[in-house]
Design an enzyme around this catalytic site. Sequence first.
Site, mmCIF file in Angstrom:
data_model
loop_
_atom_site.group_PDB
_atom_site.id
_atom_site.type_symbol
_atom_site.label_atom_id
_atom_site.label_comp_id
_atom_site.label_asym_id
_atom_site.label_seq_id
_atom_site.Cartn_x
_atom_site.Cartn_y
_atom_site.Cartn_z
ATOM 1 N N GLU A 1 -53.536 53.899 96.528
ATOM 2 C CA GLU A 1 -54.131 52.588 96.828
ATOM 3 C C GLU A 1 -53.614 52.037 98.161
ATOM 4 O O GLU A 1 -53.049 50.954 98.212
ATOM 5 C CB GLU A 1 -53.791 51.597 95.706
ATOM 6 C CG GLU A 1 -54.238 52.012 94.327
ATOM 7 C CD GLU A 1 -53.617 51.157 93.223
ATOM 8 O OE1 GLU A 1 -52.913 50.173 93.524
ATOM 9 O OE2 GLU A 1 -53.834 51.502 92.047
ATOM 10 N N GLY B 1 -53.523 50.182 101.673
ATOM 11 C CA GLY B 1 -54.263 49.171 102.413
ATOM 12 C C GLY B 1 -53.788 49.178 103.855
ATOM 13 O O GLY B 1 -54.474 49.594 104.784
ATOM 14 N N TYR C 1 -43.774 35.830 106.038
ATOM 15 C CA TYR C 1 -42.828 36.916 105.723
ATOM 16 C C TYR C 1 -41.909 37.248 106.892
ATOM 17 O O TYR C 1 -41.348 38.345 106.936
ATOM 18 C CB TYR C 1 -43.561 38.233 105.395
ATOM 19 C CG TYR C 1 -44.805 38.140 104.594
ATOM 20 C CD1 TYR C 1 -44.758 37.902 103.225
ATOM 21 C CD2 TYR C 1 -46.050 38.317 105.194
ATOM 22 C CE1 TYR C 1 -45.919 37.848 102.485
ATOM 23 C CE2 TYR C 1 -47.212 38.263 104.451
ATOM 24 C CZ TYR C 1 -47.139 38.024 103.098
ATOM 25 O OH TYR C 1 -48.287 37.968 102.377
ATOM 26 N N CYS D 1 -50.081 21.979 113.544
ATOM 27 C CA CYS D 1 -49.039 20.957 113.450
ATOM 28 C C CYS D 1 -47.971 21.332 112.433
ATOM 29 O O CYS D 1 -47.807 20.673 111.398
ATOM 30 C CB CYS D 1 -49.672 19.628 113.081
ATOM 31 S SG CYS D 1 -50.956 19.182 114.233
ATOM 32 N N GLU D 2 -47.278 22.406 112.678
ATOM 33 C CA GLU D 2 -46.195 22.872 111.802
ATOM 34 C C GLU D 2 -45.180 23.600 112.681
ATOM 35 O O GLU D 2 -45.575 24.416 113.525
ATOM 36 C CB GLU D 2 -46.700 23.907 110.788
ATOM 37 C CG GLU D 2 -47.793 23.433 109.890
ATOM 38 C CD GLU D 2 -47.385 23.405 108.413
ATOM 39 O OE1 GLU D 2 -46.203 23.653 108.103
ATOM 40 O OE2 GLU D 2 -48.269 23.116 107.617
HETATM 41 N N1 LLP Z 1 -52.086 48.239 95.092
HETATM 42 C C1 LLP Z 1 -51.655 47.083 94.575
HETATM 43 C C2 LLP Z 1 -51.641 46.894 93.136
HETATM 44 C C3 LLP Z 1 -51.203 46.064 95.440
HETATM 45 O O1 LLP Z 1 -50.761 44.918 94.936
HETATM 46 C C4 LLP Z 1 -51.228 46.267 96.837
HETATM 47 C C5 LLP Z 1 -50.790 45.227 97.768
HETATM 48 C C6 LLP Z 1 -51.720 47.496 97.318
HETATM 49 C C7 LLP Z 1 -52.125 48.455 96.425
HETATM 50 C C8 LLP Z 1 -51.803 47.806 98.794
HETATM 51 O O2 LLP Z 1 -50.551 47.815 99.399
HETATM 52 P P1 LLP Z 1 -50.378 48.359 100.904
HETATM 53 O O3 LLP Z 1 -50.718 49.831 100.895
HETATM 54 O O4 LLP Z 1 -51.295 47.583 101.780
HETATM 55 O O5 LLP Z 1 -48.961 48.107 101.212
HETATM 56 N N2 LLP Z 1 -49.857 40.173 102.504
HETATM 57 C C9 LLP Z 1 -48.692 41.027 102.551
HETATM 58 C C10 LLP Z 1 -48.883 42.283 101.749
HETATM 59 C C11 LLP Z 1 -49.224 42.017 100.301
HETATM 60 C C12 LLP Z 1 -49.479 43.265 99.528
HETATM 61 C C13 LLP Z 1 -50.046 42.942 98.196
HETATM 62 N N3 LLP Z 1 -50.365 44.076 97.388
HETATM 63 C C14 LLP Z 1 -48.356 41.318 104.006
HETATM 64 O O6 LLP Z 1 -49.028 40.795 104.887
HETATM 65 O O7 LLP Z 1 -47.400 42.033 104.301
#
Ligand code: LLP
Length: 428
Positions: free
Chosen positions: A289, A291, A332, A358-359
Amino acid sequence: MHGFAYKNGSLHCEDVDLQSLADEHGTPLYVYSAGTLRDHYTRLDQAMAGVDHEVAYAVKANSNLSVLRLLAGLGAGFDIVSGGELFRVIKAGGDPAKCTFAGVGKTRGEIEYALRQGIYSFNVESEEELRFLNQVAGDLGLTAPAAVRVNPNVDAKTHKYISTGKSENKFGVDFELIEGLYARAAAELPHVKLRGLQMHIGSQLTSIQPFIEAVEKVTPLVLSLKEKHGIEFWSIGGGIGIVYHDSLAAGSVDWWDEKSEQERPLTLSQYGQALVPRLKDLGLKILLEPGRAIAGNAGVLLTRCLFEKKGTAKTFKIVDAGMNDLIRPALYEGHHEIVPVTEPGDTRVSVDVVGPICESGDFFCQNRELPDFQPGEGVALMSCGAYGFVMASNYNTRPLPAEILVDGATATVVRQRQTLDDLVAGEL
Ligand code: LLP
């Protein structure tokens, strides 16, 4: 590797000059490289070639319809977290039968929608949710395909807000409780078909060790579930980290070649080499999975310097993008490399790059040595293809930026900039 580099003194995305995009479409502007998306997807797919697998792209990272369409065309499945994301996948021509549905709080409406669309699996995060799923499926006269998310209690060693695999996180079911839950589900929940097991320990992991630890810890469990309940897949989640600090240089082959084995960040082939041998003889379909690993370095946020403000303590470069457009630094402490669109000389100055919100948290860097770009100049925030636009908001009533997808020498507007009317649409 990615499609952003200086050519003839100007930063390009593939064969398109970013300055010309800024001039034509205005800023702030998200720009994505189609070639990079394809390259990252294909690299991961190939790295896992030794095992029966499917790449279920995590839609939350970048859900633009054109990005989803491109990945669907490569054969990707999709990991979704809401009815809205499923709707997007279907709109983009993705196959619901290749969708997994994650998340701790699915609603009846979302479950019914996903059941009717025939998704591959509901990745369930609690016994309560599994019982609810059984009830909703029964009401519709359907059987819900499901997997439970195991929380393996492994430390992902990443930022606390994006670490998910420890017992104190809200995600998944404790490792020790999984066998009992599958046994109860088999006995008591006739409208649920348990077809897999899922895990995800966190995001932006830059070492292979936590992945290995989690896979090794969960392997006996997954084999036992296969034997007792006939499960057919194991999703090992996403989380592969990317280069943020040297991200412009990381676009070139030379950069990777020059790095020693120790300082080289986690690569997709390293991930495959470590995990394929551990997974290939389990007789299970392995789902991934990712992203960020697909989309993160495939995009930049293009902004323009508005003013330089010299105070007694600091110099601020004020740009026209704000934390509403890219919230990662504020949320983060995320590091994004900041590079002028016009290739700079060697002069460096210590500055804070800040937005118009404004932060005090509205900054993209603090006390960083950067080229001395001037008001009017275009500036790119690197590595913004994942968790960039998707986390943008209208805070301070600022229109969402436009998004452009570049493929070779062609740049296509894949989302228009919001207008002032869009900002108040739906309000009374
Ligand atoms: N699978 C599940 C169940 C997840 O919760 C996530 C990400 C992924 C896959 C994908 O993860 P990746 O391969 O992208 O690391 N907004 C945060 C990241 C939050 C990730 C949430 N879950 C940031 O900008 O670093």
